[in-house]
Scaffold this motif. Structure first.
Motif, PDB file in Angstrom:
ATOM      1  N   PRO A   3      45.904  27.558  39.560  1.00 40.04           N
ATOM      2  CA  PRO A   3      46.023  29.022  39.508  1.00 40.04           C
ATOM      3  C   PRO A   3      46.846  29.563  40.675  1.00 40.04           C
ATOM      4  O   PRO A   3      46.702  29.098  41.800  1.00 40.04           O
ATOM      5  CB  PRO A   3      44.577  29.507  39.598  1.00 40.04           C
ATOM      6  N   GLN A   4      47.685  30.545  40.382  1.00 36.23           N
ATOM      7  CA  GLN A   4      48.563  31.100  41.411  1.00 36.23           C
ATOM      8  C   GLN A   4      48.111  32.482  41.879  1.00 36.23           C
ATOM      9  O   GLN A   4      48.546  32.959  42.917  1.00 36.23           O
ATOM     10  CB  GLN A   4      50.008  31.205  40.880  1.00 36.23           C
ATOM     11  N   ASP A   5      47.256  33.141  41.057  1.00 38.54           N
ATOM     12  CA  ASP A   5      46.874  34.514  41.367  1.00 38.54           C
ATOM     13  C   ASP A   5      45.506  34.494  42.066  1.00 38.54           C
ATOM     14  O   ASP A   5      44.474  34.277  41.434  1.00 38.54           O
ATOM     15  CB  ASP A   5      46.815  35.316  40.055  1.00 38.54           C
ATOM     16  N   GLN A   6      45.530  34.719  43.383  1.00 42.58           N
ATOM     17  CA  GLN A   6      44.285  34.602  44.159  1.00 42.58           C
ATOM     18  C   GLN A   6      43.240  35.632  43.745  1.00 42.58           C
ATOM     19  O   GLN A   6      42.039  35.342  43.735  1.00 42.58           O
ATOM     20  CB  GLN A   6      44.588  34.786  45.646  1.00 42.58           C
ATOM     21  N   GLU A   7      43.700  36.833  43.423  1.00 35.65           N
ATOM     22  CA  GLU A   7      42.719  37.876  43.068  1.00 35.65           C
ATOM     23  C   GLU A   7      42.054  37.558  41.729  1.00 35.65           C
ATOM     24  O   GLU A   7      40.853  37.755  41.573  1.00 35.65           O
ATOM     25  CB  GLU A   7      43.388  39.252  43.057  1.00 35.65           C
ATOM     26  N   LEU A   8      42.845  37.046  40.793  1.00 32.76           N
ATOM     27  CA  LEU A   8      42.250  36.666  39.505  1.00 32.76           C
ATOM     28  C   LEU A   8      41.268  35.510  39.717  1.00 32.76           C
ATOM     29  O   LEU A   8      40.160  35.516  39.163  1.00 32.76           O
ATOM     30  CB  LEU A   8      43.358  36.272  38.509  1.00 32.76           C
ATOM     31  N   SER A   9      41.656  34.537  40.545  1.00 38.29           N
ATOM     32  CA  SER A   9      40.765  33.395  40.822  1.00 38.29           C
ATOM     33  C   SER A   9      39.454  33.890  41.420  1.00 38.29           C
ATOM     34  O   SER A   9      38.368  33.413  41.065  1.00 38.29           O
ATOM     35  CB  SER A   9      41.413  32.416  41.798  1.00 38.29           C
ATOM     36  N   GLN A  10      39.564  34.855  42.324  1.00 36.61           N
ATOM     37  CA  GLN A  10      38.366  35.386  42.963  1.00 36.61           C
ATOM     38  C   GLN A  10      37.461  36.082  41.937  1.00 36.61           C
ATOM     39  O   GLN A  10      36.251  35.862  41.901  1.00 36.61           O
ATOM     40  CB  GLN A  10      38.769  36.365  44.057  1.00 36.61           C
ATOM     41  N   LEU A  11      38.074  36.913  41.099  1.00 36.97           N
ATOM     42  CA  LEU A  11      37.288  37.609  40.070  1.00 36.97           C
ATOM     43  C   LEU A  11      36.572  36.607  39.179  1.00 36.97           C
ATOM     44  O   LEU A  11      35.414  36.807  38.789  1.00 36.97           O
ATOM     45  CB  LEU A  11      38.198  38.503  39.222  1.00 36.97           C
ATOM     46  N   LEU A  12      37.271  35.509  38.850  1.00 35.34           N
ATOM     47  CA  LEU A  12      36.707  34.542  37.905  1.00 35.34           C
ATOM     48  C   LEU A  12      35.493  33.802  38.470  1.00 35.34           C
ATOM     49  O   LEU A  12      34.671  33.316  37.692  1.00 35.34           O
ATOM     50  CB  LEU A  12      37.786  33.530  37.487  1.00 35.34           C
ATOM     51  N   ILE A  13      35.380  33.731  39.794  1.00 39.27           N
ATOM     52  CA  ILE A  13      34.205  33.010  40.323  1.00 39.27           C
ATOM     53  C   ILE A  13      33.019  33.936  40.635  1.00 39.27           C
ATOM     54  O   ILE A  13      31.928  33.462  40.876  1.00 39.27           O
ATOM     55  CB  ILE A  13      34.530  32.128  41.557  1.00 39.27           C
ATOM     56  N   PHE A  14      33.232  35.238  40.612  1.00 35.05           N
ATOM     57  CA  PHE A  14      32.086  36.139  40.823  1.00 35.05           C
ATOM     58  C   PHE A  14      31.122  36.007  39.631  1.00 35.05           C
ATOM     59  O   PHE A  14      31.560  36.054  38.480  1.00 35.05           O
ATOM     60  CB  PHE A  14      32.538  37.604  40.895  1.00 35.05           C
ATOM     61  N   PRO A  15      29.807  35.871  39.907  1.00 37.95           N
ATOM     62  CA  PRO A  15      28.872  35.722  38.785  1.00 37.95           C
ATOM     63  C   PRO A  15      28.709  36.994  37.965  1.00 37.95           C
ATOM     64  O   PRO A  15      28.229  36.953  36.835  1.00 37.95           O
ATOM     65  CB  PRO A  15      27.551  35.363  39.482  1.00 37.95           C
ATOM     66  N   ASN A  16      29.079  38.139  38.542  1.00 35.47           N
ATOM     67  CA  ASN A  16      28.889  39.415  37.848  1.00 35.47           C
ATOM     68  C   ASN A  16      30.196  39.983  37.295  1.00 35.47           C
ATOM     69  O   ASN A  16      30.328  41.191  37.108  1.00 35.47           O
ATOM     70  CB  ASN A  16      28.203  40.437  38.772  1.00 35.47           C
ATOM     71  N   VAL A  17      31.159  39.082  37.053  1.00 36.99           N
ATOM     72  CA  VAL A  17      32.423  39.508  36.433  1.00 36.99           C
ATOM     73  C   VAL A  17      32.636  38.680  35.170  1.00 36.99           C
ATOM     74  O   VAL A  17      32.437  37.461  35.176  1.00 36.99           O
ATOM     75  CB  VAL A  17      33.616  39.303  37.402  1.00 36.99           C
ATOM     76  N   LEU A  18      33.015  39.362  34.103  1.00 41.22           N
ATOM     77  CA  LEU A  18      33.277  38.692  32.822  1.00 41.22           C
ATOM     78  C   LEU A  18      34.673  39.107  32.362  1.00 41.22           C
ATOM     79  O   LEU A  18      34.971  40.304  32.315  1.00 41.22           O
ATOM     80  CB  LEU A  18      32.220  39.130  31.803  1.00 41.22           C
ATOM     81  N   ILE A  19      35.504  38.122  32.053  1.00 41.59           N
ATOM     82  CA  ILE A  19      36.883  38.452  31.664  1.00 41.59           C
ATOM     83  C   ILE A  19      37.211  37.808  30.321  1.00 41.59           C
ATOM     84  O   ILE A  19      36.924  36.628  30.107  1.00 41.59           O
ATOM     85  CB  ILE A  19      37.889  37.952  32.736  1.00 41.59           C
ATOM     86  N   THR A  20      37.801  38.607  29.435  1.00 43.58           N
ATOM     87  CA  THR A  20      38.417  38.044  28.232  1.00 43.58           C
ATOM     88  C   THR A  20      39.912  38.347  28.321  1.00 43.58           C
ATOM     89  O   THR A  20      40.336  39.219  29.077  1.00 43.58           O
ATOM     90  CB  THR A  20      37.818  38.617  26.923  1.00 43.58           C
ATOM     91  N   SER A  21      40.682  37.610  27.544  1.00 45.71           N
ATOM     92  CA  SER A  21      42.130  37.596  27.728  1.00 45.71           C
ATOM     93  C   SER A  21      42.845  38.546  26.747  1.00 45.71           C
ATOM     94  O   SER A  21      43.583  38.113  25.876  1.00 45.71           O
ATOM     95  CB  SER A  21      42.594  36.153  27.563  1.00 45.71           C
ATOM     96  N   HIS A  22      42.607  39.829  26.902  1.00 46.92           N
ATOM     97  CA  HIS A  22      43.226  40.866  26.067  1.00 46.92           C
ATOM     98  C   HIS A  22      43.053  40.566  24.568  1.00 46.92           C
ATOM     99  O   HIS A  22      44.028  40.495  23.817  1.00 46.92           O
ATOM    100  CB  HIS A  22      44.715  41.016  26.425  1.00 46.92           C
ATOM    101  N   GLN A  23      41.796  40.397  24.188  1.00 46.88           N
ATOM    102  CA  GLN A  23      41.513  40.037  22.793  1.00 46.88           C
ATOM    103  C   GLN A  23      40.716  41.112  22.059  1.00 46.88           C
ATOM    104  O   GLN A  23      40.278  40.888  20.934  1.00 46.88           O
ATOM    105  CB  GLN A  23      40.749  38.710  22.734  1.00 46.88           C
ATOM    106  N   ALA A  24      40.566  42.292  22.689  1.00 47.00           N
ATOM    107  CA  ALA A  24      39.722  43.313  22.055  1.00 47.00           C
ATOM    108  C   ALA A  24      40.245  43.708  20.674  1.00 47.00           C
ATOM    109  O   ALA A  24      39.481  44.076  19.793  1.00 47.00           O
ATOM    110  CB  ALA A  24      39.602  44.536  22.959  1.00 47.00           C
TER     111      ALA A  24
END
Ligand code: NAD
Length: 331
Positions: free
Chosen positions: A277-298
């Motif tokens: 991974p190259q994006d540090q902020e995205l990497s950080q968000l992904l390891i927080f237990p209280n953050v959930l991310i989907t990949s623009h699939q709404a």
């Protein structure tokens, strides 16, 4: 009608090729995103079909126009990635699909919040490992909570209605309030400041414009209830990621569900599983237990894809026949 489809995926191909009239379109499906560099491969096409992370800025549009492209057909609602002034100057027509299935996005919004709040994604992983402990999976009832909806257009309204079905208190902010709708569904409009200070959950349903960029920043986050949950299924740049991460670390924000991310271009929609991974902020968000991310699939439902394909093909054929575009689609 020679049409090049940028950033195309198997489902784009399937649904566009199944739409009525599709056989009259000479399709050229490309996986690459539209950028000033990839615009060159549009040579010989009369139309380009693009999605949310394709870039239709001035240099790209100039390149497309030079190669004979006359129509840019967005297979999405948002058009923040298109320089409309440049398009007009270059004589390029721009069409979009203004409303394909607001239900798809609203239902995903609620699904994200429920998954995050009730920790269903974590429970799923635990149970598969035969770990039947429920420690750490405490959530909260939506019933009786205050949900703040920012933007009460097509998607915001349906999201609000679903939350009313949970028995939540729904408040909303929109510069163009719809009081008839609000009265019908028991939604109360407030100022943006009041919405920030009163909401247990904030849900974003407004477009990205120069005015709304970074609406969620350190100042607005400081006005929210401590431990607020934030859901964004609209556009990534509505949130200043650096400020969000700081607020998660202090506990000011208690949970975050994102379907969109500030720097999602070139990341979302791609399988990067073997790549560092190259994006540090995205990497950080992904390891927080209280953050959930989907990949623009709404948007990704059968109904939405069928409607996107129907409107896009109809407009391509109308352009070819020099007829007026479907109502509300022309920008
Ligand atoms: P819409 O145009 O129907 O509604 C947008 C609403 O936002 C309008 O009522 C408008 O008055 C309001 N608004 C404008 N500026 C505002 C501001 N500063 N503060 C509060 N409200 C403001 O749009 P929609 O179809 O409901 O789409 C909403 C968002 O969802 C857009 O950002 C769109 O790009 C996004 N979207 C995401 C997906 C996805 O797959 N994640 C799919 C479709 C749409």
């Amino acid at each position: 009608m020679k049409t090049i489809v940028f950033d195309s995926k198997p489902y784009d191909r399937e649904y566009l090729q199944s739409a009525v009239g599709s056989s009259q379109v000479d399709w050229n499906f490309q996986e690459s995103r539209l950028t000033p560099e990839t615009a060159k491969i549009a040579d010989g096409s009369q139309a380009v079909c693009i999605f949310v992370n394709d870039l239709a800025d001035r240099p790209t549009l100039q390149s497309l126009a030079k190669q004979g492209v006359r129509l840019v057909a967005l297979r999405c609602a948002g058009f923040n990635n298109v320089d409309l002034v440049a398009a007009k100057e270059l004589g390029l027509s721009i069409v979009r699909v203004p409303a394909y299935s607001p239900h798809a996005v609203a239902e995903h919004t609620v699904g994200l919040l429920m998954t995050l709040n009730r920790k269903i994604h974590r429970a799923y992983n635990r149970v598969r490992e035969l770990n039947f402990s429920i420690n750490g999976l405490v959530g909260f009832d939506i019933f009786g909570k205050t949900i703040g909806i920012i933007g009460t257009g097509r998607i915001g309204q349906i999201t609000a209605q679903i939350f009313r079905g949970f028995g939540a208190n729904v408040i909303a902010y929109d510069p163009f309030p719809n009081s008839t709708w609000a009265n019908t569904y028991g939604v109360r409009y407030t100022s943006l400041d009041d919405l920030f200070s009163q909401s247990d959950v904030l849900s974003l349903h407004l477009p990205l414009t120069p005015e709304t960029k970074h609406l969620i920043n350190s100042t607005t986050l400081a006005r929210t209830k401590r431990g607020v949950y934030l859901v964004n299924t609209s556009r990534g740049k509505l949130i200043e990621t650096t400020a969000l991460i700081a607020a998660i670390k202090t506990g000011q924000v208690g949970g975050v569900a994102l379907d969109v991310y500030e720097e999602e271009e070139g990341v979302f929609f791609h399988d990067l599983s073997g790549i560092v991974p190259q994006d540090q902020e995205l990497s950080q968000l992904l390891i927080f237990p209280n953050v959930l991310i989907t990949s623009h699939q709404a948007f990704l439902t059968q109904e939405a894809l069928s409607e996107i394909a129907r409107v896009t093909v109809e407009n391509l054929l109308r352009f070819h026949r020099q007829e007026a575009f479907l109502e509300g689609t022309s920008l």
